[in-house]
Design an enzyme around this catalytic site. Structure first.
Site, short mmCIF file in Angstrom:
data_model
loop_
_atom_site.label_atom_id
_atom_site.label_comp_id
_atom_site.label_asym_id
_atom_site.label_seq_id
_atom_site.Cartn_x
_atom_site.Cartn_y
_atom_site.Cartn_z
N LYS A 138 0.83 -1.21 0.00
CA LYS A 138 0.00 0.00 0.00
C LYS A 138 0.86 1.26 0.00
CE LYS A 138 -2.04 -0.97 3.92
NZ LYS A 138 -1.36 -2.21 4.36
N ARG B 2 -8.54 1.42 10.02
CA ARG B 2 -8.03 0.08 10.28
C ARG B 2 -9.02 -0.73 11.12
NH1 ARG B 2 -2.34 0.78 9.42
NH2 ARG B 2 -1.10 -1.07 9.85
N ARG C 116 11.97 -5.97 4.12
CA ARG C 116 11.81 -4.53 3.92
C ARG C 116 12.89 -3.74 4.65
NH1 ARG C 116 6.11 -1.69 4.80
NH2 ARG C 116 6.28 -2.29 6.98
N ARG D 144 12.80 -1.84 10.24
CA ARG D 144 11.85 -1.41 11.26
C ARG D 144 11.70 -2.47 12.35
NH1 ARG D 144 6.53 0.57 8.21
NH2 ARG D 144 5.58 -0.62 9.89
N ARG E 257 0.83 -8.50 13.79
CA ARG E 257 0.18 -7.52 12.92
C ARG E 257 -0.81 -8.18 11.95
NH1 ARG E 257 5.38 -5.05 10.63
NH2 ARG E 257 4.09 -3.82 9.23
P1 ADP Z 1 1.80 -1.77 8.05
O1 ADP Z 1 0.62 -1.33 7.25
O2 ADP Z 1 2.90 -2.32 7.20
O3 ADP Z 1 1.45 -2.64 9.22
P2 ADP Z 1 2.06 0.93 9.10
O4 ADP Z 1 3.29 1.70 8.94
O5 ADP Z 1 0.85 1.32 8.35
O6 ADP Z 1 2.49 -0.56 8.76
O7 ADP Z 1 1.65 0.87 10.65
C1 ADP Z 1 2.57 0.57 11.65
C2 ADP Z 1 1.88 0.59 13.01
O8 ADP Z 1 1.31 1.89 13.27
C3 ADP Z 1 0.71 -0.37 13.17
O9 ADP Z 1 1.12 -1.67 13.50
C4 ADP Z 1 -0.09 0.32 14.31
O10 ADP Z 1 0.49 0.09 15.56
C5 ADP Z 1 0.09 1.79 13.99
N1 ADP Z 1 -1.02 2.31 13.15
C6 ADP Z 1 -0.93 2.76 11.87
N2 ADP Z 1 -2.13 3.13 11.40
C7 ADP Z 1 -3.02 2.91 12.40
C8 ADP Z 1 -4.42 3.07 12.53
N3 ADP Z 1 -5.19 3.53 11.53
N4 ADP Z 1 -4.98 2.73 13.71
C9 ADP Z 1 -4.26 2.27 14.73
N5 ADP Z 1 -2.94 2.07 14.66
C10 ADP Z 1 -2.31 2.38 13.51
#
Ligand code: ADP
Ligand code: ZN
Length: 218
Positions: A13, A88, A127, A160, A171
């Protein structure tokens, strides 16, 4: 365009959002990036979010929703935006609907990047991220030109913390439980379009270009 990108971690994404925002002049709004940025700057939300992110859990809705609402109400979001990583869960989706209504705008499409678990895990473990510009690389699929250095910034790429195997598993679990139900939510509103997250970056971009053309999304 106003889009939501849905799909498991590792679906691509973020990578596709960068390509789209360049080609369609839409703001890339990544909650993950914004939270990591807040943490780096040691803001209140950043400090609050830290533990959740490290454990691979969702950061509380109020924090994330506030960050997104503020961002999409700014002037530079007027031309359009791509939401990457938000909403999410159902609660966040309802909040987003409310915020869009306030702003008197609506989404054009919700893109579901359907991705196999094998692809997700393989992408996340490999990654590497540029700590300066945020661009993603992959040790095998998309290596930097020079050993572990960002092509544009020349700084050392980072692995990361939440891209370690145990956290990835968590996750993916959280995704299945919290985020997957949004597929029904957006399918009911007629906004959902499914594409394959297993494709390479250019292949998927071409498919998206055709889809946007067909449905008059610009
Ligand atoms: P990925 O989509 O690869 O899991 P992101 O960089 O989008 O990674 O998100 C990393 C972390 O940030 C998530 O595991 C969560 O803890 C937090 N996070 C990101 N977006 C949200 C959201 N919309 N609601 C709650 N937590 C979020
Ligand atoms: Zn860089």
């Amino acid at each position: 365009m106003r889009l939501v990108l849905l799909g498991p971690p590792g679906a691509g994404k973020g990578t596709q959002a960068v390509v789209l925002s360049k080609n369609y002049k839409a703001l890339h709004v990544s909650t993950g990036d914004m939270l990591r940025d807040a943490l780096k700057k040691k803001t209140k939300s950043g400090i609050l979010a830290k533990d959740y992110m490290e454990r691979g859990e969702l950061v509380p809705d109020e924090i994330v929703t506030k960050i997104v609402s503020e961002r999409i109400s700014k002037a530079d979001a007027k031309q359009g935006f791509i939401l990457d990583g938000f909403p999410r869960n159902k609660n966040q989706a309802v909040d987003l609907d409310r915020e869009l209504k306030n702003l008197e705008i609506s989404l054009d499409m919700v893109l579901y990047f359907k991705t196999s678990e094998l692809t997700s895990v393989e992408r996340l473990t490999g990654r590497r991220v540029c700590p300066k510009c945020g661009i993603n690389y992959h040790v095998k699929n998309r290596p930097p030109k020079n050993n572990n250095l960002c092509d544009t910034c020349n700084v050392i790429l980072v692995h990361r913390n939440d891209d370690k195997v145990e956290t990835i598993k968590k996750r993916l679990e959280v995704y299945d439980r919290e985020t997957k139900p949004l597929l029904d939510y957006y399918s009911e509103s007629g906004l959902l379009r499914e594409v394959s997250g297993n494709l390479d970056v250019d292949g998927l971009f071409r498919i998206l270009q055709n889809l946007f053309k067909k449905e008059n999304v610009a």
